[in-house]
Design an enzyme around this catalytic site. Structure first.
Site, PDB file in Angstrom:
ATOM      1  N   SER A 101       0.832  -1.194   0.000  1.00  0.00           N
ATOM      2  CA  SER A 101       0.000   0.000   0.000  1.00  0.00           C
ATOM      3  C   SER A 101       0.879   1.260   0.000  1.00  0.00           C
ATOM      4  O   SER A 101       1.755   1.405  -0.835  1.00  0.00           O
ATOM      5  CB  SER A 101      -0.950  -0.044   1.203  1.00  0.00           C
ATOM      6  OG  SER A 101      -1.957   0.934   1.109  1.00  0.00           O
ATOM      7  N   ASP A 104      -5.746  -2.966  -3.114  1.00  0.00           N
ATOM      8  CA  ASP A 104      -4.692  -2.651  -2.147  1.00  0.00           C
ATOM      9  C   ASP A 104      -3.961  -3.901  -1.634  1.00  0.00           C
ATOM     10  O   ASP A 104      -4.577  -4.879  -1.236  1.00  0.00           O
ATOM     11  CB  ASP A 104      -5.320  -1.914  -0.963  1.00  0.00           C
ATOM     12  CG  ASP A 104      -4.294  -1.216  -0.118  1.00  0.00           C
ATOM     13  OD1 ASP A 104      -3.581  -1.897   0.631  1.00  0.00           O
ATOM     14  OD2 ASP A 104      -4.199   0.021  -0.191  1.00  0.00           O
TER      15      ASP A 104
END
Length: 769
Positions: A79, A317
Site C-alpha cells: 500500500s 490494495d
C-alpha cells in the site's frame, strides 16, 4: 581495520496518508546510503543530515576500528509503504534523487488533487442532500474537527471535508487515472534529476517486492492424496523487481513501477480498483510506449496470463491480505553475495503501532461490534494489525540454526584439528601451500572424514543428496519458465528418477561415499563449496580481531575468499544462465538427465574449485606460519564440520552466516525529542488515517517528523552494529543525534512554510549537547 557491511532489508507497512511520514523515514535511509557510499570513496562530507551520517561513519572507523558500509538491498512494501519502497529502490538502483517523491507527497497528496474529476462538486447544489452531513462533521461545536484539528488549519480542513463528503456516493471519490499520472510524473522527475552512483556495492543485487490483492483471484492447482488434484482460488500477489540485469532504467520501466505503485495503493473505497486498461489509457493519453509490456505482465500476472485473463484482472490494495510483507523479504536472503562480514537487519517501518485504521466511536471499543464495524474491521483493521509474530519466529528459527551451527563448529574444532594434523603430519605446515598440494590435501581430508563418520555418513549423504537435488530442481524450475506446484512436482519426480537410474539410491556406507555419489557431488554440490568458504571467512574474522597477523596478509586472504565465494554465488542466480540452459530446463521433465548434465556444464564447478585452490593457496602463503595454521586447518577440516552441522541447517545453505536481527522504526521508538508516539507527533492519524490528505500543514508536519524519527532510529541501529567492546566516546551518540535533528530543521525550514510554529517548538525541544 575490521570491515563490515550493515545490510538493511526494509519492510514498509501500509498507512494511508501516513505515507508522507514514511517517506520522511525512507528519505533518511537514502541519505545514509549516500553518505556511506561517499565515505568509502573518500569524498568530502556533505551538508545536512547526510553530512552527520558521514561524520558518524568516520567516528566509527577512527574510534571503534570498524570500516562500515551501510546499504539497503531488499525492499518490500504494501500500500502506502509499497509506493515509498518502489521510489526508494529506484533511487538506490539508479543513483537518482528521491526529492521528486517529496514534492509528490507535499504538493499532490491532497483531497483536491486526488478527487476524481467526475466526483468533484460542480456547484453548491451538487449533492445538496449530502451537504448537511459535511456541515455536521465540519461545523458542529465540539465535533471531530474542533476536537482533533489545530485552530490554524480548521478552515482548510472544513472546506476540503465538505468537498470530500459531497463527492459521489457509493463510488470511490479518488480518481485512478489521475493518481497514475501523478506517479508517472514523479518517476519522470526522478529520471530527470541529477544522477549519482548506484548505492550498492558492485555485483550486489537489489530486490523489491510489492504486495497486491487479486480481487477475483486466480486458480491454483494443489496436489493431494485423494483426490490427486484440487483447484483453489488464490488472491495474494507479490510483484517482484530486481536490478540483477542492470541497465539505465534501474529496477524497472516507469510504466512497470507505476503499475505496481498504483495497484498496491488501491485502498478499498477510496480509490477505484486498478486494471491494466487504466494504465494503457494513461500511457496513450501521454503518447508514451511501454516496451516489454507483454513480458512484464506475463511475469507479474503469470496465472492470469496463462488463462488469457490479464485484461479482466482487477487489483486492489496490497495491505488487504499482506500489510507486513516479511515473507518475500525473508525468501530473498538467498542469493546474497557477501564480500565482507555481514550484519543483516530486518527493519520494518510501522507508522502507527497499535492504532486501528478504521476507528470505532469512543466507548464502543469494548462492545460487540455492529454491522458496519464488523465489515470495516474485517476489510481494513484485521489484516493491517495482525501481529507479525509468525514472521519474527521464522527469522528467529533461522538465526537459532546459525547460532547452534557456530557453537557446534567451535566445540568440534580441537578434535577436527587433531584429526587433520594426524592425517598429514607436521610437514603440512612446513611446506609452502600450492594449488596442487591444496587440491590433493583437500581430497584426502574429505575421503577420511567420510570414512571416519562410520554409520553416520549414509544419513549425512542422503540429506546432502536431497538438498543438492532440491536446489537443482529449484534452479531448473526457475529457468524453465513454468509455474505452479503441479509443474514443479512433475519436474522433481523426473529428476529423482534420473538420480536413481544413475545409481544414487545409495550414497555410501562405512567405507565412505560411492563413486556415483562422489561424481554427482563434485558436479552439483554448490552449497558445500559456499559453506566451506563461509567457515573460512568466519575463521579469518577471528584472526583479524586478534590483530596478530599483518594487515596486508589479512586483506589478501579476505579478498581471495570473497572473490572465490562470488564465483560460486553467481551460479545460484537465474541470470547467470544462457538461453540454451533455459531451453534444457524447459525440457527437463522429458529429459531430466540431459538437463542435469547441462546444468553441471554451465556451472563448471570443478574448474572453479581449481581456481579457488589457487587463490587460497596464494593467500595462505602470505600469512605467517602461526596464522596460516588455523586457516589451513579450517579449509581442510571443513568436511568434518559439515557432516556434523548440515543436519542442524536442515539441508539448507545459509548464504549470510550471521544471525538476523530485527529493528523497528516507528513514532513509539524514536523518543530522543518527544515521547508519546503517533498521537503526540503525527497529524495523519486523524480521520481514520486520511488526515494528511486534508491539509498541507499536516503533510509537512508528518514528513518532518518522519525525517527526525528516521535519523533518530538509524543512528541507534548503526551504533548497535558495532562489535562487542567497541564503542564511541560517551556522549557522542547524543551529540550526533542533535546535529542530525538541527541539520534536518535547517534543510527543511525554507520549504515547509505551513508549520513555522513546529520549527520553533522543535528547536526548543531538541535536547542540548
Amino acid at each position: 581495520m575490521r570491515e563490515k557491511e550493515l545490510r538493511l532489508a526494509l519492510v514498509c507497512y501500509g498507512g494511508i496518508s501516513l505515507a508522507v511520514y514514511m517517506h520522511g523515514i525512507t528519505k533518511e535511509i537514502w541519505k545514509l546510503a549516500r553518505a556511506s557510499r561517499n565515505f568509502l570513496e573518500g569524498k568530502p562530507a556533505e551538508t545536512g543530515s547526510q553530512g552527520v551520517y558521514h561524520r558518524l561513519l568516520d567516528l566509527i572507523e577512527t574510534e571503534a576500528g570498524v570500516r562500515m558500509r551501510v546499504f539497503a538491498d531488499i525492499v518490500a512494501g504494501a500500500s502506502a509503504g509499497g509506493i515509498n519502497g518502489i521510489f526508494l529502490a529506484q533511487a538506490i538502483s539508479t543513483g537518482q534523487s528521491l526529492e521528486p517523491l517529496t514534492n509528490l507527497w507535499l504538493e499532490c497528496a491532497d483531497v483536491e488533487r486526488l478527487l476524481d474529476p467526475d466526483a468533484r462538486p460542480l456547484s453548491r447544489l451538487t449533492k445538496f442532500w449530502a451537504t448537511p452531513i459535511a456541515w455536521m462533521a465540519a461545523n458542529k461545536p465540539g465535533g471531530t474537527v474542533d476536537q482533533t484539528v489545530d485552530p490554524e488549519t480548521r478552515d482548510e480542513v472544513k472546506s476540503k471535508l465538505s468537498s470530500f463528503v459531497r463527492a459521489r456516493w457509493f463510488a470511490p471519490p479518488f480518481g485512478g487515472p489521475g493518481f497514475t499520472n501523478l506517479l508517472i510524473d514523479a518517476l519522470d522527475a526522478m529520471a530527470a534529476s541529477e544522477r549519482g552512483p548506484r548505492l550498492l556495492p558492485d555485483n550486489q543485487p537489489l530486490d523489491l517486492f510489492v504486495t497486491v490483492t487479486d480481487f477475483h483471484g486466480h486458480p491454483e492447482r494443489l496436489r493431494l492424496n485423494s483426490p490427486p488434484e484440487v483447484v483453489e482460488t488464490e488472491h495474494r500477489l507479490v510483484i517482484g523487481f530486481s536490478d540483477r540485469d542492470r541497465d539505465a532504467r534501474g529496477i524497472g520501466h516507469a510504466a512497470e513501477l507505476a503499475f505496481a505503485a498504483r495497484a498496491t495503493a488501491s485502498f478499498p473505497g477510496a480509490f477505484p480498483p486498478f486494471t491494466v486498461g487504466e494504465l494503457d489509457g494513461v500511457l496513450v493519453s501521454r503518447k508514451r510506449g511501454w516496451p516489454g509490456r507483454a513480458a512484464f505482465l506475463k511475469r507479474a500476472l503469470p496465472r492470469q496470463s496463462a488463462a488469457e485473463m490479464i485484461d479482466r484482472t482487477v487489483l486492489i490494495d496490497g495491505s488487504v491480505l499482506a500489510n507486513a510483507p516479511f515473507k518475500p523479504a525473508i525468501d530473498a536472503l538467498r542469493n546474497r553475495p557477501a564480500r565482507r562480514e555481514v550484519d543483516r537487519r530486518f527493519v520494518y517501518i510501522d507508522p502507527k503501532p497499535g492504532i486501528r485504521s478504521i476507528g470505532l466511536p469512543k466507548g464502543e471499543e469494548d462492545a460487540l461490534p455492529g454491522f458496519f464495524g464488523t465489515i470495516f474491521g474485517a476489510l481494513s483493521n484485521l489484516p493491517r494489525t495482525q501481529p507479525i509474530r509468525d514472521n519474527l519466529e521464522q527469522i528467529e528459527r533461522r538465526s537459532s540454526r546459525i547460532r547452534r551451527m557456530r557453537a557446534v563448529v567451535e566445540a568440534l574444532r580441537p578434535e577436527v584439528e587433531d584429526s587433520i594434523e594426524s592425517l598429514f603430519g607436521i610437514t603440512l605446515f612446513l611446506d609452502r601451500p600450492t594449488s596442487a598440494r591444496l587440491r590433493a590435501w583437500r581430497a584426502k581430508a574429505q575421503d577420511r572424514a567420510a570414512k571416519s563418520a562410520g554409520h553416520a555418513y549414509p544419513a549425512y549423504g542422503h540429506l546432502k543428496l536431497s538438498s543438492v537435488a532440491d536446489e537443482a530442481v529449484s534452479m531448473l524450475f526457475a529457468l524453465s519458465g513454468q509455474h505452479g506446484s503441479i509443474s514443479r512436482g512433475a519436474l522433481s519426480d523426473a529428476i529423482w528418477r534420473a538420480l536413481q537410474a544413475g545409481g544414487l539410491d545409495r550414497v555410501g556406507g562405512r567405507s565412505g561415499a560411492t563413486p556415483a555419489a562422489i561424481d554427482f557431488f563434485r558436479s552439483h554440490d554448490l552449497g558445500f563449496r559456499v559453506r566451506r568458504l563461509r567457515l573460512l571467512a568466519r575463521r579469518l574474522t577471528a584472526l583479524a580481531d586478534a590483530e596478530t597477523a599483518p594487515a596486508a596478509a589479512i586483506d589478501g586472504m579476505r579478498d581471495a575468499i570473497y572473490h572465490c565465494l562470488a564465483l560460486y554465488l553467481d551460479r545460484e542466480m537465474d541470470d547467470f544462465y544462457s538461453a540454451a540452459m533455459r531451453e534444457a530446463a524447459a525440457n527437463a521433465v522429458e529429459a531430466p538427465q540431459e538437463a542435469l548434465d547441462a546444468l553441471a556444464a554451465a556451472r563448471n564447478l570443478r574448474a572453479i574449485d581449481d581456481m579457488t585452490d589457487e587463490r587460497i593457496a596464494e593467500a595462505l602463503a602470505e600469512l605467517p606460519k602461526d596464522q596460516r595454521r588455523p586457516m589451513l586447518l579450517a579449509y581442510l577440516g571443513f568436511p568434518y564440520y559439515d557432516i556434523s552441522t548440515l543436519p542442524l541447517l536442515q539441508g539448507e545453505g545459509l548464504d549470510e552466516f550471521e544471525p538476523v536481527k530485527v529493528d523497528r522504526i516507528s513514532p513509539d521508538d524514536a523518543v530522543a525529542i518527544r515521547e508519546g508516539g503517533a498521537e503526540a507527533t503525527l497529524k495523519g492519524i486523524q480521520f481514520n488515517s486520511f488526515g494528511a490528505f486534508f491539509s498541507r500543514a499536516y503533510r509537512e508536519n508528518d514528513y518532518l517528523w518522519g525525517r527526525l524519527h528516521g535519523a533518530d532510529r538509524l543512528i541507534d541501529i548503526l551504533l548497535s552494529s558495532l562489535p562487542a567492546g567497541r564503542t564511541l566516546q560517551p556522549g557522542e551518540a547524543a551529540s550526533l543525534k542533535r546535529s542530525a535533528f538541527l541539520a534536518i530543521l535547517d534543510e527543511e525550514e525554507s520549504r515547509l512554510t505551513a508549520v513555522p510554529e513546529l520549527f520553533r517548538t522543535l528547536r526548543a525541544e531538541i535536547p542540548p549537547a
